[in-house]
Design an enzyme around this catalytic site. Sequence first.
Site, PDB file in Angstrom:
ATOM      1  N   MET A  98      -7.099  24.533  10.776  1.00  0.00           N
ATOM      2  CA  MET A  98      -8.196  24.920  11.378  1.00  0.00           C
ATOM      3  C   MET A  98      -8.153  24.981  13.011  1.00  0.00           C
ATOM      4  SD  MET A  98     -11.550  24.828  10.724  1.00  0.00           S
ATOM      5  CE  MET A  98     -12.676  24.497   9.302  1.00  0.00           C
ATOM      6  N   GLU A 148      -1.733   0.437   5.008  1.00  0.00           N
ATOM      7  CA  GLU A 148      -2.904  -0.231   4.916  1.00  0.00           C
ATOM      8  C   GLU A 148      -4.208   0.851   5.096  1.00  0.00           C
ATOM      9  OE1 GLU A 148      -0.427  -1.699   6.471  1.00  0.00           O
ATOM     10  OE2 GLU A 148      -0.415  -3.506   6.011  1.00  0.00           O
ATOM     11  N   LYS A 207      -5.303 -17.776   8.714  1.00  0.00           N
ATOM     12  CA  LYS A 207      -4.887 -19.096   8.104  1.00  0.00           C
ATOM     13  C   LYS A 207      -4.869 -20.063   6.902  1.00  0.00           C
ATOM     14  CE  LYS A 207      -0.118 -18.683   5.715  1.00  0.00           C
ATOM     15  NZ  LYS A 207       1.388 -18.460   6.013  1.00  0.00           N
ATOM     16  N   PHE A 240       2.961 -14.863  16.707  1.00  0.00           N
ATOM     17  CA  PHE A 240       2.799 -13.577  16.369  1.00  0.00           C
ATOM     18  C   PHE A 240       2.042 -13.173  14.662  1.00  0.00           C
ATOM     19  CE2 PHE A 240       5.371 -12.177  12.660  1.00  0.00           C
ATOM     20  CZ  PHE A 240       5.913 -11.083  12.942  1.00  0.00           C
ATOM     21  N   GLN A 241       2.147 -11.516  15.237  1.00  0.00           N
ATOM     22  CA  GLN A 241       1.166 -10.870  14.417  1.00  0.00           C
ATOM     23  C   GLN A 241      -0.564 -10.939  14.761  1.00  0.00           C
ATOM     24  OE1 GLN A 241       2.697 -10.618  10.406  1.00  0.00           O
ATOM     25  NE2 GLN A 241       3.981  -8.858  11.467  1.00  0.00           N
TER      26      GLN A 241
HETATM   27  C1  LIG Z   1      -6.174  12.759  11.955  1.00  0.00           C
HETATM   28  C2  LIG Z   1      -6.738  13.496  12.800  1.00  0.00           C
HETATM   29  N1  LIG Z   1      -6.134  14.212  13.709  1.00  0.00           N
HETATM   30  C3  LIG Z   1      -5.893  15.690  14.136  1.00  0.00           C
HETATM   31  C4  LIG Z   1      -7.663  16.268  14.161  1.00  0.00           C
HETATM   32  C5  LIG Z   1      -7.784  17.147  14.361  1.00  0.00           C
HETATM   33  N2  LIG Z   1      -7.053  18.658  13.417  1.00  0.00           N
HETATM   34  C6  LIG Z   1      -8.765  18.783  12.042  1.00  0.00           C
HETATM   35  S1  LIG Z   1      -8.223  19.803  11.111  1.00  0.00           S
HETATM   36  C7  LIG Z   1      -6.749  20.300  11.644  1.00  0.00           C
HETATM   37  C8  LIG Z   1      -5.535  20.372  10.930  1.00  0.00           C
HETATM   38  C9  LIG Z   1      -5.652  20.484   9.234  1.00  0.00           C
HETATM   39  O1  LIG Z   1      -4.245  20.748   8.973  1.00  0.00           O
HETATM   40  P1  LIG Z   1      -3.835  21.250   7.519  1.00  0.00           P
HETATM   41  O2  LIG Z   1      -4.302  19.816   6.255  1.00  0.00           O
HETATM   42  O3  LIG Z   1      -2.499  22.046   7.288  1.00  0.00           O
HETATM   43  O4  LIG Z   1      -5.112  21.767   7.091  1.00  0.00           O
HETATM   44  P2  LIG Z   1      -5.877  23.299   7.186  1.00  0.00           P
HETATM   45  O5  LIG Z   1      -6.956  23.524   8.263  1.00  0.00           O
HETATM   46  O6  LIG Z   1      -4.285  24.312   7.306  1.00  0.00           O
HETATM   47  O7  LIG Z   1      -6.570  23.804   5.595  1.00  0.00           O
HETATM   48  C10 LIG Z   1      -6.487  18.969  12.468  1.00  0.00           C
HETATM   49  C11 LIG Z   1      -5.114  19.181  12.949  1.00  0.00           C
HETATM   50  C12 LIG Z   1      -7.890  14.978  12.256  1.00  0.00           C
HETATM   51  N3  LIG Z   1      -8.884  16.161  12.135  1.00  0.00           N
HETATM   52  N4  LIG Z   1      -7.207  14.253  12.358  1.00  0.00           N
END
Ligand SMILES: Cc1ncc(C[n+]2csc(CCOP(=O)(O)OP(=O)(O)O)c2C)c(N)n1
Lengths: 161, 563
Positions: free
Chosen positions: B473, B54, B166, B116-117
Site C-alpha cells: 500500500m 501482549e 499486586k 521495577f516494571q
Molecule cells: C503498525 C503499522 N505500521 C505502519 C503502517 C503503515 N502501512 C500501511 S499499509 C502498509 C504496508 C502493508 O504491507 P503488507 O502487509 O505487505 O500489505 P500489502 O499492502 O502489500 O498488501 C504500511 C507499512 C501501518 N498501517 N501499521
Amino acid sequence: MKHTLAVLVENRYGVLSRVAGLFARRGYNIDSLAVGVTEDPTISRMTIVVRGDDLVLEQVTKQLNKLIDVIRVTDLGSEDTVERELALIKVNADVTNRSEIMQIADIFRANIIDVASKSVVIEVTGDENKIKAIEQLLKPFGIKEMARTGKIALRRGPKGI
Amino acid sequence: MTGRTEKMTGARAIIECLYREGVDTIFGYPGGQVLPIYDALYDSKIRHVLVRHEQSAAHAADGYARASGKVGVCLATSGPGATNLVTGIATAYMDSVPIIALTGQVPLSMIGNDAFQEANITGITLPITKHNYLLQDARDIPRIMKEAFHIATTGRPGPVLIDIPKDLTTEIIDFHYPETVKLRSYNPTYEGNIQQIKKAAQEISRSSKPVIYAGGGVISANASEYLRALAEKVQAPVTTTLTAMGAFPVDHPLFIGMLGMHGTKYANYAVQESDLIIAIGARFDDRVTGKIKSFATNAKIIHIDVDPAEISKNIRVDIPIVGNAKKVLEDLLKYVDRAPTDEWLTRIAHWKRSYPLHYVSNSSTLKPQYIIEQIYDACKDAIIVTEVGQHQMWAAQYFRFSEPRTFISSGGLGTMGFGFPAAIGAKIARPDRVVFDIAGDGSFQMNSHELATVVQENLPVIIAIFNNGYLGMVRQWQELFFDKRYSYTCIRDSVDFVKLAEAYGALGLRVKQPSEVRPAIEEAIASGRPTVIDFWIECEENVSPMVPAGAAINEILDLERKA
Ligand SMILES: Cc1ncc(C[n+]2csc(CCOP(=O)(O)OP(=O)(O)O)c2C)c(N)n1
Ligand SMILES: [Mg+2]
C-alpha cells in the site's frame, strides 16, 4: 469567543487529569481552570474558561460529557451569573509609597494581608477586568509575584445549574 | 451464590467476576505482578490462551468481541506487559470494540517510585480507553469489574482497562457481586427522539435520491436486519464503510458497495449526487468523505448515532438522532414509506454496469482479486479477518459478505499485525466457522510468532499471505505520488513463509500459479490444521479504484494494470 463552563465531576482520584488531558489532546484552549469540592463532598466543581466558536464549544461540551466521571456540563455564557476571581499580588513597597499603594487597594476594595519593610501582599477579588485594572495601577511600583485562582461562577437567583 | 457473601483473595475475586460476566476465554501473558491472578486461573473454569506477545492478547480479545458480539478480555503484567497492550487497546478504541484489559501493577505503596516494571498505564491509556481504573482497595474489585463490563458494552462500546496493584490480589475480601451498576454520571441514550425520527421519516419518504451510509455502529448494535428492512421499504441504495462490511448482503440488489478512498465508483457517485444521506452508526471519517467541503454538497444529512459527540463533528448535520441504531431504526420503520426512487435506482444500476469493480486477469500471474474470489467460492460463510494494506482492500472489495461479524478489520487505526491475533480470537468465538487471516507479507511479520499459539492451542486458522514482496500500500502511494521512488518498501525474499510455518509445526503451502489457488485453499480447509498459504501474487498490482488524498470522492481513478 470566551465561554465559561461549570463542570460537575466525581470527586475522585485522577479526574482532573482526565479533563485536562481531554483539552490537550483535542486542541482546545483553556484560559483558566478552577477546581474545588461542592456542597456535596462527593462532587467537585470545575469552572473552565475556554476559547472558541460555537462549534468548538459544542464539541468541548459533548466530549466532556463523554468522560465517565463528568456528571454535568453547563455553559454559563448565556446565563445571568456572578463571577469572581481572587488574586494575591506582592508589590514592592516601603515607607515612601506604602500609603499610596494602600489608597489604590482601598479603591478596589482590596485587602492588604501582609506588610513587610520592603513589600506588601494585596488580596483582591473581582472579575477579570477589575484584576487587570489593579494590576496595571500596581505595576509602576514593581510587582514581585502574583497568584490567581482562575474564575469561578454561580448562576444568580435560587436555581442551581 | 448470588446475594451471598464469600471470603476469597482479590485474585480469585477477579476471576469470579469474569465468570459471573459469562467470560469463557481470556487472552494473556503472565509476569511477576499478576502471579496471584495466574494462580487463581490455574484451576478456574475459564480458558486462558497464552499468546506470544501482549499486543496479540489485546487483538485476540478484540477479534473475539467482533466475531461474537460479546466482551473480549485480555490480561498482562505490569510495565512492559501493560505497554505492549497499548496498540491493541488503541485499535479497539478506534473501532468501538468492547474489550476489558486487566493489567498487573506494582503494589500500591510502591506506585510512583519508579519501581521495577512500573508503568503508569492508566495515564498512558487515558486517551485510548472509554474509561480506566486504578484499583485502590481490594473491596472495590466486584463493583469496579461490574462497572467495567457495563461501560465497555453499553452506549458506544469501547475498551476499559483495570490496573490492579499486586498487593490487592492477595488480600482477602468478602466477595459479593453486585447485580446492578450505579453510575450517576453515565446514562447513554438509547431511544431516539421521536420528533426527530418523524422528521427524518418525512425527509426519507419524499427523497428521490437517498443513500443509506451504514457504519460499524450497525454491526455493534446488531441492527443489520433493520438496516435491510429500511432499505427495502424505502427502496434506497446502501453503501457501507470498511468496518460495516457484512452489515448488508453484498449480493442484495440495493447494495452499492463500500464508499470512500477505495470504494466503488458507483457508491461514490451516488453519494455525491444524492439529495439525502442517511448515516447510521458511521462517523464521516476522512477516508470516507474525501475532501469534506465537496462531500455530498446537495444532500441533507440525517445522522443516527449512539454517541452525541459524533453529531456535527466532521460535517454539519440537518437531522441528528442520538440513540441505539437498532432502536432508532425500529422506530423509523414505523413512519417511513417507499420513496420515489425508481429513476434514481435506474441511474445507479447504469453506473453499476458501466463502472464495475474489475481487474485484468491472465493465466500466468496470480491476481490477488482472483484469490479472494476463490476463497469466497470455496467457503462462502468463512470469517474473513484482515491485516492492513492492499490485501485488506481487495478482501473488502471482492469477498461477497452476507452476514454481520464475518468481516473483521482494523478500520480506524489501520493496525498492521492486527489480523492474525484477531483471527485467533474470532476462531475461538466461532469454532464452527472457517477463519481466514487475509494477510500481507509485511503485516504478517508483525505478529507471525503467534504461529506458536495456534499450534499449541490447535486452532486451525488459515493465514493467506498475499505476498507481493512489498509494503504494497505504501509502495502504491510511492508509485503514484513519489515518482516510483520505492524508499524502504521492498521486503522481497526476506523469509520463506512455508518453512516458517513448518518450523512452528503448522502446515505451509506455496502457490505461484492461478491453477494452484483452489486446491491449496481446499487443502488448508480440509487439513484442520493451522495453515499458512504463501500466495506469490503480482508484485505491483494496485488497489483500484482510488480517490487521491484530498480529492472529492467522485474524483475517483482507475489504476488497473494492463495484462
Ligand atoms: C503498525 C503499522 N505500521 C505502519 C503502517 C503503515 N502501512 C500501511 S499499509 C502498509 C504496508 C502493508 O504491507 P503488507 O502487509 O505487505 O500489505 P500489502 O499492502 O502489500 O498488501 C504500511 C507499512 C501501518 N498501517 N501499521
Ligand atoms: Mg505486501
